[in-house]
Design an enzyme around this catalytic site. Structure first.
Site, PDB file in Angstrom:
ATOM      1  N   GLU A 247       0.988  -1.050  -0.075  1.00 51.05           N
ATOM      2  CA  GLU A 247      -0.225  -0.005   0.310  1.00 51.05           C
ATOM      3  C   GLU A 247       0.822   1.091  -0.241  1.00 51.05           C
ATOM      4  O   GLU A 247       0.134   2.119  -0.552  1.00 51.05           O
ATOM      5  CB  GLU A 247      -1.074   0.076   1.242  1.00 51.05           C
ATOM      6  CG  GLU A 247      -1.766   1.126   1.425  1.00 51.05           C
ATOM      7  CD  GLU A 247      -2.506   1.226   2.450  1.00 51.05           C
ATOM      8  OE1 GLU A 247      -2.864  -0.080   3.484  1.00 51.05           O
ATOM      9  OE2 GLU A 247      -3.540   1.880   2.706  1.00 51.05           O
ATOM     10  N   GLY A 368      -2.344   6.119   4.769  1.00 52.29           N
ATOM     11  CA  GLY A 368      -1.725   5.023   4.786  1.00 52.29           C
ATOM     12  C   GLY A 368      -1.266   5.417   6.214  1.00 52.29           C
ATOM     13  O   GLY A 368       0.389   4.147   5.841  1.00 52.29           O
ATOM     14  N   GLY A 369      -1.195   5.757   6.842  1.00 52.16           N
ATOM     15  CA  GLY A 369       0.072   5.569   7.855  1.00 52.16           C
ATOM     16  C   GLY A 369       0.797   7.170   7.643  1.00 52.16           C
ATOM     17  O   GLY A 369       0.976   7.641   7.086  1.00 52.16           O
TER      18      GLY A 369
END
Ligand SMILES: Cc1cc2nc3c(=O)[nH]c(=O)nc-3n(C[C@H](O)[C@H](O)[C@H](O)COP(=O)(O)OP(=O)(O)OC[C@H]3O[C@@H](n4cnc5c(N)ncnc54)[C@H](O)[C@@H]3O)c2cc1C
Length: 382
Positions: A247, A368-369
């Site tokens: 990802e 996505g962090g």
């Protein structure tokens, strides 16, 4: 293009695939993008159209209905979207979910879900985030309880990309709230006609507004027990950690493509814009700024190309993917800001794509962090 550089992982077969992706994006996506941004979602049938021309699940094996390519094919699609300034179409999230199914689903489920994802019949989404749990995933409160040969799901999710159209959702739940990370599981939910399932608001964002980001509610939803990504309960956290490099690399790659696009359109604009009796591009500040931008974009490109190579070889580790996500998305926001400045007031209007690139970029440092989470991951490796 501003540069003649060609990624070392490209080859002639991929160039043909790129041409097909480009044609599809230019004929089916670009003409609709402004309308999609207005309505806050793509038209549902674009998924089926993308499936028909082989742009979905490109790195899923052909035996499961995928295109049978590898990470490079996904990279080509992500790049072509990015270099056309498209943020509306959630193919990356779709592919990520397909990977969860491929890696952890039962054989029967793989044979059922993956061909339908590849054709666009099922749109994939991943539901981790909750109002009280974003970066801190261990705080999720959604619950799945085993009853006989079913799981019963309850919970609220928010910020779910592809949320409006999702036909298959990987829902992160607690199967054992007493065990922390070891009590987390992923349960796949087919949403069509499922009692208790409801999509809430599609969120009004400052950017990426063509992409449906929605709330989801699960109220005593019952799914067959083999919808657990297993083999056993409690594997969810480890599964998420294992698949996150994929990802993060694709998010970073989208950022590189968007920066390359921004550099190209800004250079072109600076060449044609006249002020004080000369082209904007002739001013030393403009040339220096664009020289800095070009350097950052090239550094990002070389870094991400190495990640794509490792992704294809199956060697991309969490720390490297996190460094790529961190550095490239931070660079993306800097670059978009510098480029917008050179457009002057026109850059602040939505008629000029640089304004959309600017607002679309901002969330890259959050989802996505978040960048801070990336730093924690990298710092732990010191
Ligand atoms: C457009 C969009 C699409 C999204 N798509 C999805 C999706 O498809 N599926 C899904 O599950 N979620 C999705 N999300 C949610 C996204 O992953 C979360 O927003 C993100 O993980 C941050 O969580 P949060 O918003 O709860 O912020 P919080 O967790 O509350 O964090 C707030 C801020 O705290 C700081 N911070 C966080 N952790 C640390 C740390 N360890 N150290 C220091 N500082 C820290 C960061 O600055 C962070 O931005 C999406 C979000 C957006 C905006």
């Amino acid at each position: 293009m501003v540069s003649e550089y060609r990624s070392p992982w490209m080859d002639d077969e991929l160039e043909m695939f790129r041409d097909a992706a480009k044609r599809f994006i230019e004929s089916e996506i670009v003409p609709n993008d402004a309308r999609w941004r207005e309505q806050h979602h793509v038209d549902r049938d674009i998924w089926n159209k993308a499936g028909e021309v082989g742009l979905l699940c490109t790195d899923i094996p052909a035996e499961y209905g995928g295109v049978g390519g590898d990470a490079r094919h996904e990279a080509v699609v992500a790049e072509e979207m990015g270099c056309h300034g498209i943020s509306s179409f959630g193919h990356v999230v779709h592919s990520i979910l397909a990977h969860y199914v491929l890696n952890y689903g039962t054989e029967e489920r793989k044979c059922n879900w993956l061909p339908r994802m590849a054709s666009g019949e099922l749109v994939g989404a991943i539901a981790m985030t909750e109002p009280g749990a974003g970066s801190d995933l261990q705080a999720v409160r959604a619950r799945a309880v085993r009853e006989g040969d079913q799981y019963v799901l309850n919970g609220t999710k928010t910020f779910i990309s592809n949320g409006l159209h999702a036909g298959l959702v990987g829902v992160v739940v607690k199967t054992d709230p007493t065990k922390g990370a070891k009590g987390i599981s992923i349960i796949m939910v087919e949403t069509k006609d499922l009692p208790g399932y409801r999509v809430g608001r599609v969120l009004d964002k400052i950017g990426q507004n063509g992409w449906d980001t929605a709330e989801m509610f699960f109220d005593d939803c019952r799914v067959p027990a083999d919808c657990l990504l297993g083999p056993a309960e409690g594997q969810g956290f480890v599964q998420l950690m294992r698949d996150l490099p994929y990802e993060r690399a694709l998010l970073a790659l989208g950022g590189v493509a968007a920066m390359e696009y921004a550099l190209a359109i800004t250079t072109e604009y600076a060449r044609s814009r006249k002020l004080f009796g000369q082209a904007l591009l002739e001013m030393q500040n403009t040339r220096f700024k664009l020289a800095e931008v070009k350097t950052q974009v090239h550094v990002a490109r070389v870094f991400i190309d190495d990640c794509i190579r490792q992704l294809k070889d199956g060697t991309l580790d969490t720390v490297t993917a996190s460094m790529a996500k961190l550095w490239i998305t931070e660079a993306q926001c800097r670059v978009m800001d510098e480029c917008l400045q050179l457009f002057g007031g026109y850059g602040y209007t939505t008629e000029y794509p640089i304004s959309l690139l600017y607002v679309d970029a901002r969330v890259q440092r959050i989802y996505g962090g978040a960048s801070e989470v990336m730093k924690e991951i990298v710092a732990r490796s010191l």
